[in-house]
Design an enzyme around this catalytic site. Structure first.
Site, PDB file in Angstrom:
ATOM      1  CB  CYS A 166      -1.157   0.251   1.050  1.00 57.05           C
ATOM      2  SG  CYS A 166      -1.727  -1.434   1.372  1.00 57.05           S
ATOM      3  CG  HIS A 186      -3.039   2.976   1.365  1.00 54.93           C
ATOM      4  ND1 HIS A 186      -3.547   2.581   0.464  1.00 54.93           N
ATOM      5  CD2 HIS A 186      -3.432   1.828   2.584  1.00 54.93           C
ATOM      6  CE1 HIS A 186      -3.960   1.471   0.621  1.00 54.93           C
ATOM      7  NE2 HIS A 186      -4.021   0.798   1.985  1.00 54.93           N
ATOM      8  CG  ASN A 203      -6.441  -1.370   0.796  1.00 52.72           C
ATOM      9  OD1 ASN A 203      -5.336  -0.866  -0.465  1.00 52.72           O
ATOM     10  ND2 ASN A 203      -6.010  -1.635   1.877  1.00 52.72           N
TER      11      ASN A 203
END
Ligand code: UT7
Length: 353
Positions: A136, A278, A308
Site C-alpha cells: 500500500c 492511502h 482498497n
C-alpha cells in the site's frame, strides 16, 4: 560558505532541515492518468457471497463498492491504460519516457517485471525500469524514487504507476478480507521543474518494519513456500490478514509519519492544503487526520467507491481531488500510506499544475 542544499537532505548548516531554508524543488508531477475496470462489486453483491452485510462493511471500513477486473485483464493492462492517459494529458510520445516504475503486489507474473510489459505495451522504446513491491505504500515510495531520479539530473521523464488487481489474490470465501479490496491503477509523469519554479517534490519520510510481515501477507507462491496441491487446498495463495493488528499499527503509524514529516519541515496540519492518504479504512484515515489537526474538508476520501486498491489508491484519490476542484496549483499536498511489510511512508509536494 553554505553547503549546497539538496531536496533530500535533512540538515542545513547543522540546524534541523526546514521547508523555509531549502532550495527550490527539482522534480514535479506533470500529468496523472487513471484506470478502473468498469465492473462494480457492491456490498449487496458480497452479501450473496459471504456472511456479511452492507451496514457492517460501511460502519467498519467506509466501503460501499469496488471495481473488479474482468478475467482477461491483468495488472499490466490497467497500468498501460493509466500510463496512456497520463501521456496523452501531457501530450508526449511514449518514446520520450526514460524510466518506468510499476508499484504492485499483483504483477502479471513474478517475472518478467510488469514494468517491462508496460514498456512494450505503450511503446516506450529506450526506457528502463523495474517493479517495486511496497504494497500500500508503493505509490508513495515509487513517486519519491522517481522524484530523486529527476532531482539527480540524470532523468527528465519518469513514469510511476501504481497498479493492483487485488481481486486475483482475494479469497471470496473469507469475509474478513474480501470486502476490503478492489482493482485499479494510476500513473504520474515526473519531470524537472523550471528554473525558479517553487512547485514539486519537497520531502519524504519512510520506514519498513518486517516484524509485522506475518500480519498481512500472501503466504505461498514464493521461494519459501512454492505452489503445490497443498498450498492451493489450504488457500495460501490469497491475502491473509490479522485485521486488528494491522489496524492498530496503521492508526499509529499513519499519524506518526505525517507528524514527523511535517515537523521536520517546520509545518503543522494547518499548513496542509490537501491530505491524500492511502484508502484502507475510513477509520484509519479519520483518526490520523484528526490527530494531525487536518479538517475533514482537506482530506480526500474515495474509499466508498473503490475500496482498497493497494498501490492504486493514492493516484485514484489524487485524480478525484483534481476533478472535484480540491487540488490546485500551489497547494501543499501530503501523501501518506501504511501497508503490508510493514511499509510506512509520507511525502510532501507543492502541486505544480
Ligand atoms: O491496506 C493494507 C493495510 N490494511 C489495513 O489497514 C486494514 C486494517 N484492518 C482493518 O481495517 C480492520 O481490522 C478490518 C476492517 C479488517 C476489520 O474491522 P474490525 O473492526 O477490526 O473487526 P474485527 O476483525 O475485530 O471483527 C469484529 C467482528 C468479528 O466477529 P465477532 O468475533 O466479534 O463475533 C468478525 O468475525 O466482525 C466480524 N466480521 C465481519 N462481520 C460482518 C469480520 N468481517 C466481517 C464482515 N462482515 N465482512
Amino acid at each position: 560558505m553554505k553547503a549546497p542544499v539538496c531536496n533530500a537532505w535533512r540538515l542545513y548548516d547543522g540546524l534541523p532541515w526546514s521547508i523555509k531554508d531549502k532550495t527550490l524543488p527539482k522534480a514535479k508531477i506533470t500529468a496523472l492518468g487513471c484506470y478502473t475496470p468498469p465492473r462494480i462489486l457492491t456490498n449487496q453483491d458480497l452479501e450473496k457471497l459471504v456472511d456479511t452485510n452492507d451496514e457492517w462493511i460501511v460502519a467498519r471500513t467506509g466501503i460501499r463498492e469496488r471495481h473488479i477486473a474482468d478475467p482477461g485483464m491483468a495488472t499490466s493492462d490497467m497500468a498501460i491504460e493509466a500510463a496512456k492517459c497520463a501521456l496523452a494529458q501531457r501530450g508526449i510520445e511514449a518514446s520520450e519516457v526514460e524510466v518506468i516504475i510499476v508499484c504492485t503486489v499483483t504483477p502479471d507474473m513474478f517475472f518478467p517485471a510488469t514494468a517491462c510489459l508496460v514498456q512494450h505495451g505503450i511503446g516506450a522504446k529506450g526506457a528502463w525500469g523495474f517493479d517495486m513491491i511496497a504494497a500500500c505504500s508503493g505509490f508513495v515510495y515509487g513517486t519519491t524514487t522517481g522524484a530523486h531520479l529527476v532531482a539527480a539530473g540524470t532523468h527528465k521523464k519518469v513514469l510511476v504507476i501504481g497498479s493492483d488487481t487485488m481481486s486475483r489474490i482475494i479469497d471470496y470465501t473469507d469475509r474478513s478480507t474480501c470486502v476490503l479490496f478492489g482493482d485499479g491503477a494510476g500513473a504520474v509523469l515526473i519531470e524537472p521543474t523550471a528554473d525558479g519554479e517553487d512547485a514539486g517534490y519537497i520531502d519524504f519520510l519512510g520506514e519498513i518494519d518486517g516484524s509485522g510481515g506475518d500480519a498481512l501477507k500472501m503466504p505461498a507462491g514464493g521461494s519459501r513456500m512454492p505452489a503445490s496441491h497443498e498450498t492451493v487446498e489450504k488457500r495460501m495463495h490469497f491475502v491473509h490478514q490479522e485485521g486488528q493488528q494491522v489496524f492498530k499499527y496503521a492508526v499509529r503509524k499513519m499519524y506518526e509519519v505525517c507528524r514527523d514529516l511535517l515537523e521536520r519541515n517546520g509545518l503543522t496540519g494547518a499548513d496542509v492544503g490537501v491530505m491524500i492518504p492511502h484508502q484502507a479504512n475510513l477509520r484509519i484515515i479519520n483518526a490520523a487526520a484528526d490527530r494531525l489537526g487536518i479538517p475533514s474538508g482537506k482530506v480526500l476520501i474515495n474509499i466508498d467507491r473503490y475500496g482498497n486498491t493497494t498501490a492504486g489508491t493514492i493516484p485514484l484519490a489524487t485524480r478525484d481531488a483534481i476533478s472535484q476542484g480540491r487540488l490546485k496549483k500551489g497547494d501543499l499536498v501530503l501523501f501518506a500510506a501504511v501497508g503490508a511489510g510493514y511499509t510506512v511512508g509520507a511525502s510532501l509536494w507543492r502541486w505544480a499544475y
